[in-house]
Motif scaffolding. Structure first.
Motif, PDB file in Angstrom:
ATOM      1  N   CYS A   1       0.842  -1.188   0.000  1.00  0.00           N
ATOM      2  CA  CYS A   1       0.000   0.000   0.000  1.00  0.00           C
ATOM      3  C   CYS A   1       0.886   1.250   0.000  1.00  0.00           C
ATOM      4  N   ARG A   2       0.755   2.073  -1.013  1.00  0.00           N
ATOM      5  CA  ARG A   2       1.583   3.280  -1.091  1.00  0.00           C
ATOM      6  C   ARG A   2       1.259   4.255   0.032  1.00  0.00           C
ATOM      7  N   PHE A   3      -0.005   4.353   0.405  1.00  0.00           N
ATOM      8  CA  PHE A   3      -0.385   5.233   1.506  1.00  0.00           C
ATOM      9  C   PHE A   3       0.273   4.757   2.800  1.00  0.00           C
ATOM     10  N   CYS A   4       0.266   3.448   3.019  1.00  0.00           N
ATOM     11  CA  CYS A   4       0.880   2.875   4.227  1.00  0.00           C
ATOM     12  C   CYS A   4       2.389   3.117   4.237  1.00  0.00           C
ATOM     13  N   LYS A   5       3.018   2.958   3.085  1.00  0.00           N
ATOM     14  CA  LYS A   5       4.467   3.182   2.998  1.00  0.00           C
ATOM     15  C   LYS A   5       4.806   4.660   3.185  1.00  0.00           C
ATOM     16  N   ALA A   6       3.947   5.550   2.690  1.00  0.00           N
ATOM     17  CA  ALA A   6       4.174   6.985   2.890  1.00  0.00           C
ATOM     18  C   ALA A   6       4.023   7.338   4.369  1.00  0.00           C
ATOM     19  N   THR A   7       3.048   6.726   5.025  1.00  0.00           N
ATOM     20  CA  THR A   7       2.862   6.937   6.462  1.00  0.00           C
ATOM     21  C   THR A   7       4.092   6.449   7.221  1.00  0.00           C
ATOM     22  N   LYS A   8       4.592   5.302   6.852  1.00  0.00           N
ATOM     23  CA  LYS A   8       5.798   4.745   7.480  1.00  0.00           C
ATOM     24  C   LYS A   8       6.978   5.702   7.324  1.00  0.00           C
ATOM     25  N   ARG A   9       7.176   6.205   6.125  1.00  0.00           N
ATOM     26  CA  ARG A   9       8.298   7.135   5.886  1.00  0.00           C
ATOM     27  C   ARG A   9       8.172   8.388   6.754  1.00  0.00           C
ATOM     28  N   LEU A  10       6.973   8.937   6.860  1.00  0.00           N
ATOM     29  CA  LEU A  10       6.753  10.122   7.693  1.00  0.00           C
ATOM     30  C   LEU A  10       7.064   9.820   9.151  1.00  0.00           C
ATOM     31  N   PHE A  11       6.536   8.704   9.650  1.00  0.00           N
ATOM     32  CA  PHE A  11       6.749   8.351  11.054  1.00  0.00           C
ATOM     33  C   PHE A  11       8.209   8.021  11.339  1.00  0.00           C
ATOM     34  N   GLU A  12       8.907   7.449  10.375  1.00  0.00           N
ATOM     35  CA  GLU A  12      10.339   7.173  10.569  1.00  0.00           C
ATOM     36  C   GLU A  12      11.122   8.478  10.739  1.00  0.00           C
ATOM     37  N   LYS A  13      10.705   9.530  10.041  1.00  0.00           N
ATOM     38  CA  LYS A  13      11.361  10.827  10.201  1.00  0.00           C
ATOM     39  C   LYS A  13      11.126  11.409  11.592  1.00  0.00           C
ATOM     40  N   LEU A  14       9.989  11.110  12.183  1.00  0.00           N
ATOM     41  CA  LEU A  14       9.664  11.603  13.527  1.00  0.00           C
ATOM     42  C   LEU A  14      10.298  10.752  14.630  1.00  0.00           C
ATOM     43  N   ASP A  15      10.730   9.549  14.283  1.00  0.00           N
ATOM     44  CA  ASP A  15      11.237   8.586  15.268  1.00  0.00           C
ATOM     45  C   ASP A  15      12.738   8.775  15.505  1.00  0.00           C
ATOM     46  N   TRP A  16      13.103   9.893  16.097  1.00  0.00           N
ATOM     47  CA  TRP A  16      14.505  10.219  16.340  1.00  0.00           C
ATOM     48  C   TRP A  16      15.166   9.238  17.291  1.00  0.00           C
ATOM     49  N   MET A  17      14.421   8.693  18.216  1.00  0.00           N
ATOM     50  CA  MET A  17      14.973   7.793  19.227  1.00  0.00           C
ATOM     51  C   MET A  17      14.952   6.328  18.784  1.00  0.00           C
ATOM     52  N   LYS A  18      14.423   6.071  17.589  1.00  0.00           N
ATOM     53  CA  LYS A  18      14.343   4.713  17.018  1.00  0.00           C
ATOM     54  C   LYS A  18      13.617   3.750  17.967  1.00  0.00           C
ATOM     55  N   VAL A  19      12.400   4.146  18.358  1.00  0.00           N
ATOM     56  CA  VAL A  19      11.604   3.333  19.285  1.00  0.00           C
ATOM     57  C   VAL A  19      10.609   2.429  18.568  1.00  0.00           C
ATOM     58  N   ILE A  20      10.549   2.550  17.236  1.00  0.00           N
ATOM     59  CA  ILE A  20       9.606   1.755  16.446  1.00  0.00           C
ATOM     60  C   ILE A  20      10.379   0.870  15.478  1.00  0.00           C
ATOM     61  N   GLU A  21       9.972  -0.388  15.402  1.00  0.00           N
ATOM     62  CA  GLU A  21      10.490  -1.304  14.385  1.00  0.00           C
ATOM     63  C   GLU A  21       9.333  -1.613  13.439  1.00  0.00           C
ATOM     64  N   TRP A  22       9.522  -1.355  12.181  1.00  0.00           N
ATOM     65  CA  TRP A  22       8.477  -1.558  11.172  1.00  0.00           C
ATOM     66  C   TRP A  22       8.658  -2.917  10.506  1.00  0.00           C
ATOM     67  N   LYS A  23       7.562  -3.671  10.427  1.00  0.00           N
ATOM     68  CA  LYS A  23       7.605  -4.978   9.764  1.00  0.00           C
ATOM     69  C   LYS A  23       6.438  -5.081   8.785  1.00  0.00           C
TER      70      LYS A  23
END
Length: 118
Positions: free
Chosen positions: A11-33
Motif C-alpha cells: 500500500c503506497r499510503f501505508c508506505k508513505a505513512t511509514k516514511r513520515l513516522f520514521e522521520k519523527l522517530d529520532w529515538m528509534k523506538v519503532i520497528e516496522w515490519k
C-alpha cells in the motif's frame, strides 16, 4: 525496548505513512515490519489489512487510532499531540477520524479509486 508496527508493504499510503513516522522517530523506538512477512501474529490477514497494528514490548496490541496515538506519544516532536490524544473526549473523534482515513485510503495516492488489493 521497541514497539513493532505491522504495515501493508503493498500500500503506497501505508508506505508513505511509514516514511513520515520514521522521520519523527529520532529515538528509534519503532520497528516496522511488513505484515506480508509476519506469521503467528494472532490476527487474521483481513484484520491486518484493515488497520495498522502495533505490538508493545509487553506483547499487548494497539490497533488503528490507538496505535497512531501511542506512536505520536513516543516521538519527541509529537509527544504533546500524543498526550492530548489520551484525553478521553478525543477518543471517539480519533477513532472516527482514523476509520474515515483507513476506509477511504487508496494505495496509489496519485490515482484515486485504486484500492490496496487491486
Amino acid at each position: 525496548m521497541k514497539d513493532i508496527v505491522l504495515y501493508d508493504e503493498n500500500c503506497r499510503f501505508c508506505k508513505a505513512t511509514k516514511r513520515l513516522f520514521e522521520k519523527l522517530d529520532w529515538m528509534k523506538v519503532i520497528e516496522w515490519k511488513p505484515l506480508q512477512e509476519t506469521q503467528d501474529t494472532g490476527f487474521t490477514q483481513e484484520e491486518l489489512l484493515r488497520e495498522i497494528h502495533l505490538i508493545t514490548p509487553t506483547g499487548s496490541a494497539k490497533k488503528g487510532f490507538f496505535a497512531i496515538r501511542r506512536m505520536l506519544l513516543r516521538f519527541p516532536l509529537t509527544g504533546l499531540i500524543g498526550l492530548i490524544m489520551y484525553i478521553p473526549i478525543f477518543k471517539p473523534a480519533g477513532r472516527l477520524g482514523y476509520r474515515v482515513v483507513a476506509d477511504n485510503r487508496t494505495c496509489d495516492i496519485r490515482k484515486k479509486g485504486r484500492g490496496c488489493n487491486s
